[in-house]
Write a protein that holds these residues in place. Structure first.
Motif, PDB file in Angstrom:
ATOM      1  N   GLN B 115       0.187  -3.736  -5.811  1.00  0.00           N
ATOM      2  CA  GLN B 115      -0.202  -4.251  -3.871  1.00  0.00           C
ATOM      3  C   GLN B 115       0.454  -5.343  -3.274  1.00  0.00           C
ATOM      4  O   GLN B 115       0.013  -5.503  -1.958  1.00  0.00           O
ATOM      5  CB  GLN B 115      -1.564  -5.960  -4.459  1.00  0.00           C
ATOM      6  CG  GLN B 115      -2.154  -6.098  -4.396  1.00  0.00           C
ATOM      7  CD  GLN B 115      -3.067  -7.001  -5.137  1.00  0.00           C
ATOM      8  OE1 GLN B 115      -3.357  -7.526  -5.495  1.00  0.00           O
ATOM      9  NE2 GLN B 115      -4.413  -6.746  -4.150  1.00  0.00           N
ATOM     10  N   CYS B 118       1.523  -3.425  -0.454  1.00  0.00           N
ATOM     11  CA  CYS B 118      -0.506  -2.689  -0.168  1.00  0.00           C
ATOM     12  C   CYS B 118      -0.952  -2.758   1.346  1.00  0.00           C
ATOM     13  O   CYS B 118      -0.997  -3.569   1.893  1.00  0.00           O
ATOM     14  CB  CYS B 118      -0.875  -3.015  -1.044  1.00  0.00           C
ATOM     15  SG  CYS B 118      -2.845  -1.300  -1.104  1.00  0.00           S
ATOM     16  N   CYS B 141      -9.973  -1.450  -0.038  1.00  0.00           N
ATOM     17  CA  CYS B 141      -9.555  -2.002  -1.144  1.00  0.00           C
ATOM     18  C   CYS B 141     -10.435  -1.062  -2.032  1.00  0.00           C
ATOM     19  O   CYS B 141     -11.150  -0.899  -2.942  1.00  0.00           O
ATOM     20  CB  CYS B 141      -9.220  -3.278  -1.257  1.00  0.00           C
ATOM     21  SG  CYS B 141      -8.967  -3.675  -2.435  1.00  0.00           S
ATOM     22  N   LEU B 142      -8.902  -0.241  -2.915  1.00  0.00           N
ATOM     23  CA  LEU B 142      -9.744   0.229  -4.158  1.00  0.00           C
ATOM     24  C   LEU B 142      -9.463  -0.247  -5.572  1.00  0.00           C
ATOM     25  O   LEU B 142      -9.783   0.599  -6.163  1.00  0.00           O
ATOM     26  CB  LEU B 142      -8.980   1.421  -4.354  1.00  0.00           C
ATOM     27  CG  LEU B 142      -8.493   1.983  -3.497  1.00  0.00           C
ATOM     28  CD1 LEU B 142      -6.680   2.897  -3.311  1.00  0.00           C
ATOM     29  CD2 LEU B 142      -9.866   3.224  -2.482  1.00  0.00           C
ATOM     30  N   PHE B 143      -9.757  -1.879  -5.577  1.00  0.00           N
ATOM     31  CA  PHE B 143     -10.117  -2.714  -6.981  1.00  0.00           C
ATOM     32  C   PHE B 143     -11.838  -2.591  -7.102  1.00  0.00           C
ATOM     33  O   PHE B 143     -11.456  -2.505  -8.699  1.00  0.00           O
ATOM     34  CB  PHE B 143      -9.727  -4.166  -5.759  1.00  0.00           C
ATOM     35  CG  PHE B 143      -9.681  -4.931  -7.460  1.00  0.00           C
ATOM     36  CD1 PHE B 143      -8.539  -4.599  -8.709  1.00  0.00           C
ATOM     37  CD2 PHE B 143     -10.417  -6.470  -7.782  1.00  0.00           C
ATOM     38  CE1 PHE B 143      -8.440  -5.141  -9.894  1.00  0.00           C
ATOM     39  CE2 PHE B 143      -9.905  -6.943  -8.500  1.00  0.00           C
ATOM     40  CZ  PHE B 143      -9.594  -6.742  -9.645  1.00  0.00           C
ATOM     41  N   CYS B 148      -8.836   0.522  -8.919  1.00  0.00           N
ATOM     42  CA  CYS B 148      -6.988   0.277  -8.394  1.00  0.00           C
ATOM     43  C   CYS B 148      -6.375  -1.098  -9.488  1.00  0.00           C
ATOM     44  O   CYS B 148      -6.922  -1.781  -9.636  1.00  0.00           O
ATOM     45  CB  CYS B 148      -6.824   0.002  -7.279  1.00  0.00           C
ATOM     46  SG  CYS B 148      -5.227  -0.063  -6.840  1.00  0.00           S
TER      47      CYS B 148
END
Ligand code: SF4
Ligand code: SF4
Lengths: 534, 238
Positions: B115, B118, B141-143, B148
């Motif tokens: 991260q 990022c 965000c891909l979390f 992610c």
């Protein structure tokens, strides 16, 4: 008459280990056995896993053609899930697949082909000094720039896929990324810079378009003499050298080929199906056997395990395939000698014929009649095969001829990208289904067969180009295509059989190999060495 | 097998003589993908097994002649720059500067997170996820949805870019945590690929390193509440 056996390892380089043993009679190879000596069991691991597990797992089967693994793994799922793939996503997938191969061509030529080609054994030939100056491993002037510049095409891959290798950015329904203007402009700059510096500047000595005007072997001969820049190009030097040291004389193989084709047409494959695949391929699929062309039909593919370290004998279609390893020591008692299965194709009327995959096969299919407008129709390499016959030289020419072709493809797809369009459409995820995805890795046809049940992988089978090419004797004792290519190779010096390296490297097998020399009669080891570039 | 002998034999012979032993990539470090159950090839790392248990093929107590344990450069793949920099450090006599973490990874590379650096971290701050893949490059965000592992993974992927160009997360690709011994997390079991694992359908099962779920939820609630308008719009536009 003297007969001896040579064990060759490492001949290829990447995905595992390949042992080659050849029998030599009166200085000529009379028989060959290839043995894949490594087992990693990816298909066994994938069984029972998430349907998308292949997108993570299969690119890691190989460090140099991971993008090709991803491309076909994704289409296997696209067909199994009946997705919609927007044209832009197909363009991005094609760009990535082509850039991986563009990287591979120079890297393979200099780092893999060259070392054995410039062996000291050839030092009495007139061009040796020039060849060694340019092509010698690590220090050759062209070697250094060729290998260094080869990193640029995959920078384009990274722009769209985050990284190369081992990205999983192609997913059923499209791709993960949505490029911006600067992603495209940066890609164009990188591509053109690489083409000016290496492809045109160093390799061809002329424009890509000039090279692509060549349609016959005599065109190539005229091209070599046309002007100083072409005559001095790395490609012209290679051709002259190959003729000097006789690379046009051996490495023929069966002369029978299989290509599964690649580069799906963005507009014609928005709803990927197994049956609709052939008609949507820009680089066509097909079989060429005993002088005849046939359409490729994945239902005719089987894998034979009679001589492989797996349970049982006989062959099965990959959807029904099983991968149950057995102890090699036990297997040896049953006449089994390798971890590779023997893929076979049932050619109409001819039955199971071992077929070579790779650049020769692809370029034979480019000359297949009845191409649609958008399909690649190119009789060039077919003409050279007709004139000179298949050989180490022809195989190399077929591979390097793809650099200008793929470069133009990437140019076009980059141009056609609609940045405001869709790059992904979320698919349904049906619990069951069957899929087939395939592509052409630089070294040949690469395919996945997937069966989904209960939302999990019930069966996953991968057939790699190396499996096609080195696949061992099957139930009918046919030798594999690469084994066959060794036969007839003259061996000048059994202590240093560079000729075998030249044959093996022309296939660019994904496996690392080793050489030991044995006297065929006494079984005594004569020599052992590492093949250059291995 | 290599040159006619099992790899194990080579290791047995070479490891005791080696001044320094470096494991490169996940297979050598932790066993890697081939070690995913049922691990049909019995893959192990040199000094760790998959999941992070110390031991591996050489055993927990192995030290090379220079007195060092195996130096691990994990990753699938390991970045060429991590490899070459560490080799250069060793060759240049800077082994003493090479502090190692619990998994024997050089701290200089593996203390920061994927991260760190990022381009999506502002969306992470305000807990905004992209609507779907393919738009991932434009925003978010891909979390939260796409699994992610950037906040839990120690790697310099966004400090030292891949192919000098990008990284997975910059290209809209969730980090799969390939520098950690648990990779691939969830053993590729059904429902674990590119999907955030959640408790009770909402709370991410794996929280950012060092956070408990209470504080995570409090922070997330607050962040969402104060999220500015721009954080809900496209940022990486054409
Ligand atoms: S995309 Fe991943 S790495 Fe980037 S900010 Fe979000 S969680 Fe962190
Ligand atoms: S982004 Fe994550 S998965 Fe990708 S290389 Fe870096 S650590 Fe590995």
């Amino acid at each position: 008459m003297t007969t001896m056996e040579l064990n060759v390892s490492p001949l290829g380089q990447v995905e595992g280990d390949l042992d080659v043993k050849v029998a030599i009679t009166d200085g000529v190879v009379t028989d060959a056995w290839t043995e894949a000596a490594m087992f990693r069991g990816f298909e066994i691991i994938l069984k029972g896993k998430d349907p998308q597990a292949g997108l993570i797992m299969t690119p890691r089967i190989c460090g140099i053609c991971g993008g090709s693994h991803l491309y076909k793994a994704c289409y296997a799922l696209d067909t199994a899930w009946a997705t919609y793939v927007p044209p832009n996503a197909t363009r991005v997938r094609n760009i990535a697949q082509a850039c991986e191969t563009l990287q591979s061509i120079p890297r393979w030529f200099y780092a893999i082909m060259c070392p054995d080609m410039v062996a000291a054994q050839y030092s009495s030939f007139p061009l040796y000094e020039e060849v060694a100056k340019r092509f010698a491993p690590y220090v050759g002037t062209s070697y250094q720039t060729g290998v260094t510049l080869s990193q640029h095409p995959v920078e384009i891959y990274a722009i769209f896929g985050g990284q190369w290798p081992h990205s999983s950015f192609m997913i059923p329904g499209g791709v993960m990324s949505a490029p911006t203007l600067s992603d495209v402009t940066r890609s164009i700059s990188i591509l053109e810079n690489w083409a000016r510096q290496w492809l045109e500047g160093q390799w061809l000595g002329c424009s890509v378009d000039r090279w692509l005007e060549n349609k016959t072997w005599s065109d190539v001969q005229a091209w070599m003499e046309e002007n100083e820049s072409q005559a001095n190009s790395d490609l012209a030097l290679f051709i002259k050298w190959a003729l000097q040291i006789g690379l046009d004389k051996y490495g023929q193989g069966y002369g029978n080929y299989l290509a599964t084709g690649t580069f799906l047409n963005p507009d014609l494959y928005t709803n990927p199906t197994v049956d609709g695949r052939n008609a949507a391929l820009q680089a066509r699929s097909g079989i060429y056997a005993n002088g005849q062309y046939f359409d490729f039909d994945q239902m005719r593919v089987t894998e034979d395990v009679t001589h492989s370290f797996y349970q049982g004998t006989g062959s099965r279609h990959p959807w029904e395939g099983v991968t149950e390893p057995i102890d090699p020591a036990e297997g040896a008692k049953q006449g089994k000698y390798t971890w590779a299965k023997a893929p076979r194709y049932d050619v109409p009327d001819l039955g199971y014929v071992p077929l070579e995959v790779g650049p020769l096969a692809r370029q034979m299919m480019a000359a297949k009649p009845d191409a649609a407008d958008f399909q690649d129709a190119d009789p060039f390499i077919r003409n050279i095969i007709d004139e000179l016959g298949p050989s180490v030289l022809t195989r190399v020419l077929a591979r390097v001829h793809e650099a200008p072709k793929y470069y133009k493809n990437v140019q076009n797809w980059l141009k056609e990208l609609d940045l405001h369009g869709e790059f992904y459409v979320k698919p349904g995820e049906p619990d069951s289904g069957k899929g087939f995805g395939s592509t052409e890795a630089a070294r040949g046809a690469l395919s996945d067969w997937i069966v989904l049940e209960g939302g999990k992988i019930a069966n996953y089978q991968v057939i790699t180009p190396t499996a096609w090419n080195i696949g061992p004797r099957d139930g009918n004792s046919n030798v594999g295509p690469m084994e066959q290519s060794f036969v007839g190779t003259p061996i000048e010096n059994p202590d240093f059989p560079v000729e075998l390296g030249n044959v093996a490297h022309s296939f660019d097998s994904c496996l690392v190999c080793t050489v030991h020399a044995y006297d065929g009669k006494t079984g005594k080891e004569l020599a052992k060495f590492r093949m250059g570039g291995g | 097998m290599f040159a006619g002998r099992p790899m194990k034999d080579w290791i047995d012979e070479i490891a005791p003589k080696a001044g320094i032993v470096v494991a490169i990539g996940d297979c050598a470090t932790y066993g890697g993908l081939p070690a995913v159950p049922p691990n049909p090839s019995d893959s192990r790392g040199l000094q760790f097994d998959r999941g992070g248990v110390k031991g591996g093929y050489l055993g927990p107590d192995f030290v090379s002649k220079a007195g060092l344990p195996v130096i691990n450069i994990p990753g699938c793949p390991a970045h060429p720059d991590w490899i070459s920099q560490i080799i250069v450090a060793l060759a240049a006599g800077r082994a003493a500067d090479l502090a190692l973490d619990d998994f024997q990874r050089p701290k200089t590379f593996f203390t920061s997170f994927t991260q760190t650096g990022c381009t999506r971290v502002q969306f992470y701050t305000y807990k905004q996820d992209p609507p779907k893949f393919g738009e991932g490059m434009r925003t978010g965000c891909l979390f939260y949805e796409f699994g992610c592992r950037g906040p839990m993974t120690h790697s310099p992927c966004n400090r030292i870019l891949w192919n000098r160009q990008s990284s997975k997360t910059r290209a809209g690709h969730p980090c799969t945590g390939c520098t950690e011994p648990g990779f691939p997390f969830g053993d590729l079991e059904k429902g674990t690929v590119f999907k955030t694992q959640k408790v009770a359908g909402v709370i991410p099962k794996d929280e950012p390193e060092g956070m408990d779920s209470g504080s995570y939820m409090a922070l997330a609630g607050l962040s969402r509440a104060v999220a500015p308008k721009w954080s809900k719009e496209d940022m990486f536009v054409v």
